[in-house]
Enzyme design. Structure first.
Site, PDB file in Angstrom:
ATOM      1  N   CYS A 303       0.836  -1.203   0.000  1.00  0.00           N
ATOM      2  CA  CYS A 303       0.000   0.000   0.000  1.00  0.00           C
ATOM      3  C   CYS A 303       0.871   1.254   0.000  1.00  0.00           C
ATOM      4  CB  CYS A 303      -0.948   0.008   1.205  1.00  0.00           C
ATOM      5  SG  CYS A 303      -0.171   0.443   2.781  1.00  0.00           S
ATOM      6  N   CYS A 306       2.783   1.780   3.352  1.00  0.00           N
ATOM      7  CA  CYS A 306       3.916   0.875   3.595  1.00  0.00           C
ATOM      8  C   CYS A 306       5.057   1.102   2.611  1.00  0.00           C
ATOM      9  CB  CYS A 306       3.434  -0.575   3.540  1.00  0.00           C
ATOM     10  SG  CYS A 306       2.443  -1.049   4.970  1.00  0.00           S
TER      11      CYS A 306
END
Length: 370
Positions: A303, A306
């Protein structure tokens, strides 16, 4: 709305399907992020789309109170009002009314107080249907009575029969504008009442069916029993929606029992309180152990959060009370859920859902218990 059942896993009741609407296709099983007031805390529509969301949920009760369905209709409908061009499902408001103090439930509808003004408001099947039609959702839910838990069987039976009658009134109030009406199976934790309600609703040949009343405090073991009792009585060629559920373990257990659609506020609500989901269980980023942790939230996650930020940075944002903490955390949590659903669909397609479920929960819950 059309539903295609693509295949069933050979080893359980898990199903792979596709819902087609005028605003796009929805592969199932699917998780629907919740935008209660026509907005998902704390994300923009573009950010929600970036997570991979294919459909979102908004709430009739809250939008009726503010800004009112008349204004939304005048703005061109909820899709245009909130700038979201993919499908929307609206909950009828039955659960929210159930949650209110001092409500008065009659055979015909519910009287309750406006949360701000104290004005008395009346909601019944016809008005709940009209409000949702004015909002312009693609899928709308029948107005039901959400039965509390625990509940004695006599009241549960009376309430379930009322929900069936109200569903018929909702269907009679529908106008032909392309919206799909889903009925909601109630019956508390009584197997015979769940079966009776499902059988009666099947007779109406609706576009889809939901299982309600399983997020009112009954716990995972009773949830599994209720879903296991109910799903086999629902048509195979229609989508099955479990309302208000839930945690990853709830979703996996329910997919195994044949459920196709899920929604819950947990991913965004937990994000705002610094609780984030990882493959090795939940973590609380306000914990001082993360102050100097320069790993991503979940090293296996791709994502936006992250890819660009560390646990130490998120810890700093929460301690500093920066709104960005909630934004980045919500992006991650929604992405986590939708990635899990993608993996679930791939597992069903390859007849290995039970293997996937065991591996996922072994890692996720195994670390949760440590």
């Amino acid at each position: 709305m059309l539903f295609q059942l693509i295949k069933k896993d050979k080893h359980c009741a898990a199903r792979l399907g596709l819902i087609t609407t005028s605003r796009g296709e929805i592969p199932t099983p699917i998780f629907m992020p919740v935008a209660t007031h026509g907005a998902m805390k704390p994300l923009t529509p573009a950010q929600i789309e970036e997570t991979g969301a294919r459909i979102i949920l908004s709430n009739t009760y809250h939008l009726h109170l503010q800004p009112g369905e008349g204004l939304v209709k005048k703005a061109g409908g909820l899709h245009k009002f909130m700038s979201w061009d993919k499908p929307i499902l609206t909950d009828s408001g039955g659960f929210q009314v159930f949650s209110l103090p001092n409500k008065r439930i009659t055979e015909d509808g519910v009287f309750f107080k406006h949360e701000v003004t104290g004005e008395e408001i009346y909601l019944d099947p016809a008005s709940a249907t009209r409000i949702q039609q004015d909002l312009g959702a693609d899928i709308i839910m029948a107005f039901d009575e959400c039965i509390p838990y625990p509940c004695d069987k006599a009241y549960a039976e009376q309430s379930t029969k009322k929900t069936i009658r109200w569903l018929k009134e909702c269907r009679n109030a529908m106008t032909d504008n392309g919206q799909a009406l889903f009925g909601i199976v109630q019956g508390s934790v009584y197997e015979d009442l769940r079966a009776m309600c499902a059988r009666e609703m099947r007779k109406l040949d609706l576009p889809g069916y939901a299982i309600g009343g399983v997020s009112v405090g009954e716990g995972l073991e009773l949830l599994k029993k209720v879903v296991g009792w109910t799903a086999p009585h629902l048509p195979e060629n229609k989508p099955r929606y479990l309302m208000g559920v839930g945690l990853p373990e709830d979703i996996l257990e329910s997919v195994e029992r044949g459920v196709d659609m899920f929604d819950c506020v947990i991913p965004t609500r937990y994000a705002r309180s610094a609780t984030l989901f990882t493959r090795r269980g939940k973590i609380r980023l306000t914990n001082k152990n993360y102050k100097r942790d320069f790993f991503p939230i979940d090293p296996s996650c791709d994502c936006y959060t992250c890819r660009h930020f560390t646990r130490a940075y998120l810890h700093h944002l929460f301690v500093a009370n920066e709104v960005l903490s909630a934004i980045l955390s919500a992006l991650h949590n929604i992405h986590f859920y939708l990635t899990m659903m993608t993996e679930i669909r791939e597992a069903i397609a390859n007849d290995r859902f039970m293997e996937y479920k065991g591996a996922f929960l072994g890692e996720y819950l195994g670390n949760e218990r440590k």
